[in-house]
Design an enzyme around this catalytic site. Structure first.
Site, PDB file in Angstrom:
ATOM      1  N   LYS A  53      41.772  40.141  46.137  1.00  0.00           N
ATOM      2  CA  LYS A  53      42.709  41.266  46.132  1.00  0.00           C
ATOM      3  C   LYS A  53      43.366  41.398  47.503  1.00  0.00           C
ATOM      4  O   LYS A  53      44.580  41.601  47.601  1.00  0.00           O
ATOM      5  CB  LYS A  53      41.985  42.550  45.728  1.00  0.00           C
ATOM      6  CG  LYS A  53      41.705  42.589  44.227  1.00  0.00           C
ATOM      7  CD  LYS A  53      40.680  43.629  43.813  1.00  0.00           C
ATOM      8  CE  LYS A  53      40.328  43.384  42.343  1.00  0.00           C
ATOM      9  NZ  LYS A  53      39.204  44.173  41.855  1.00  0.00           N
ATOM     10  N   GLN A  97      35.679  48.994  43.086  1.00  0.00           N
ATOM     11  CA  GLN A  97      35.205  47.830  42.333  1.00  0.00           C
ATOM     12  C   GLN A  97      34.003  48.209  41.469  1.00  0.00           C
ATOM     13  O   GLN A  97      33.057  48.826  41.957  1.00  0.00           O
ATOM     14  CB  GLN A  97      34.852  46.703  43.311  1.00  0.00           C
ATOM     15  CG  GLN A  97      34.508  45.391  42.657  1.00  0.00           C
ATOM     16  CD  GLN A  97      35.682  44.744  41.921  1.00  0.00           C
ATOM     17  OE1 GLN A  97      36.832  44.864  42.327  1.00  0.00           O
ATOM     18  NE2 GLN A  97      35.392  44.070  40.828  1.00  0.00           N
ATOM     19  N   ASP A 120      43.923  51.178  38.762  1.00  0.00           N
ATOM     20  CA  ASP A 120      43.102  50.538  37.728  1.00  0.00           C
ATOM     21  C   ASP A 120      43.378  51.131  36.342  1.00  0.00           C
ATOM     22  O   ASP A 120      43.005  50.546  35.330  1.00  0.00           O
ATOM     23  CB  ASP A 120      41.610  50.771  38.040  1.00  0.00           C
ATOM     24  CG  ASP A 120      40.916  49.532  38.568  1.00  0.00           C
ATOM     25  OD1 ASP A 120      41.335  48.426  38.203  1.00  0.00           O
ATOM     26  OD2 ASP A 120      39.944  49.690  39.330  1.00  0.00           O
TER      27      ASP A 120
HETATM   28  N1  GUN Z   1      35.240  44.968  37.606  1.00  0.00           N
HETATM   29  C1  GUN Z   1      35.617  44.058  36.680  1.00  0.00           C
HETATM   30  N2  GUN Z   1      36.920  44.218  36.376  1.00  0.00           N
HETATM   31  C2  GUN Z   1      37.369  45.233  37.116  1.00  0.00           C
HETATM   32  C3  GUN Z   1      38.645  45.859  37.245  1.00  0.00           C
HETATM   33  O1  GUN Z   1      39.636  45.534  36.597  1.00  0.00           O
HETATM   34  N3  GUN Z   1      38.706  46.891  38.139  1.00  0.00           N
HETATM   35  C4  GUN Z   1      37.637  47.302  38.846  1.00  0.00           C
HETATM   36  N4  GUN Z   1      37.793  48.336  39.674  1.00  0.00           N
HETATM   37  N5  GUN Z   1      36.450  46.743  38.755  1.00  0.00           N
HETATM   38  C5  GUN Z   1      36.320  45.713  37.901  1.00  0.00           C
END
Ligand code: GUN
Length: 282
Positions: A53, A97, A120
């Site tokens: 990211k 996350q 998200d």
């Molecule tokens: N863990 C697995 N996929 C995701 C996602 O799309 N966003 C977040 N914040 N955590 C994740």
């Protein structure tokens, strides 16, 4: 043999578009999109995602800020950081996350994020918008799948779409997005009876189960579009999708590979959502 939908290529196109728009935003309004990524604990897969990211942010010209907190961090401390980020004008998107350590309530943490910074799309306000067909932020992986389908020219109106897996992150939101595009949507899960008959009706099949190679050729209609959301690590260290690629590719009209399919789209759409948040913040 199916056409392979190249997620790396589509994701690169999207990052290029986002970078261009971010450049204009900086020149015209002196706004640089900012993304804060919060990671609690040392989960190796999560560390890899968080690193990707930050790299994507650098590529598209965003500011990225990482908060790496020890696994023992308590909920109160995490909520304090989120409240601070909510007020921070240089941050347009906040991503925590998942999964979080067990002693922290994921629900409380998601609800604490300002819905206008919830890139998200997990906050109940944004989930509600998706249900009513007025979404503000759509979760990145489902949004990425819709983008892949659109850019490949796949028509959805009137098609039979079958989603296998009912997670909040992929299964439920992708079903709502397909419905919004006038597909006839069926959701399947671990209690579904006679899964091969149901998946065998699909013009568009979304596999978001988390079991390697579970979707076999006998479960897929000739000419179907097959989207594989699975990211399963095998014992030999290799990545495997939820779809038995070779045998299903022999029957499908379009298929996404793993790796190089849906995976790269998630981060590209995170960049798009962060840009959208910055554009809306003016
Ligand atoms: N863990 C697995 N996929 C995701 C996602 O799309 N966003 C977040 N914040 N955590 C994740």
């Amino acid at each position: 043999m199916a056409n392979i939908i190249d997620g790396n290529k589509i994701a690169q196109d999207i990052r290029n578009e986002v970078r261009q728009r971010a450049l204009e935003l900086k020149e015209q309004q002196e706004i640089i999109p900012g993304l804060a990524v919060v990671l609690v604990g040392e989960d190796p897969a999560s560390q890899v995602y968080v690193g990707r990211k930050a790299k994507a942010c650098a590529e598209v010209g965003f500011i990225s800020r990482e908060y790496k907190l020890p696994a023992a961090t308590d909920e109160e401390k995490l909520l304090k950081i989120i409240h601070k980020l909510n007020k921070d004008k240089s941050i347009h998107g906040i991503l925590v996350q998942l999964p979080l350590p067990k002693h922290i309530s994921t629900e409380n943490v998601i609800a604490a994020i300002d819905p206008n910074k919830d890139v998200d799309g997990f906050h109940p306000y944004n989930v509600g918008g998706l249900v009513t067909g007025t979404p503000q932020f759509v979760p990145c992986t489902p949004r990425g799948i819709m983008e892949m389908l659109a850019r490949t020219g796949i028509e959805l109106a009137g098609k039979e779409a079958v989603v296998v897996g009912r997670s909040n992150i992929v299964g439920k939101p992708i079903a709502l997005l397909l419905l919004a595009q006038n597909a006839t949507v069926t959701m399947c899960h671990s209690k579904t009876k006679d899964l091969p008959t149901v998946t065998g009706r699909a013009d568009v099949l979304i596999a978001a189960i988390g079991k390697p190679h579970m979707i076999k050729a006998n479960m897929v209609k000739e000419g179907a579009v097959v989207i594989d959301v699975g990211v399963n690590r095998l014992e030999n260290g290799k990545l495997a999708g939820d779809v038995a690629f070779d045998e299903v590719a022999a029957k499908a009209s379009y298929i996404t590979p793993v790796p190089g399919g849906v995976g790269p789209m998630t981060i590209a759409m995170l960049m798009q959502n962060t840009l959208d948040a910055a554009l809306a913040s003016e």
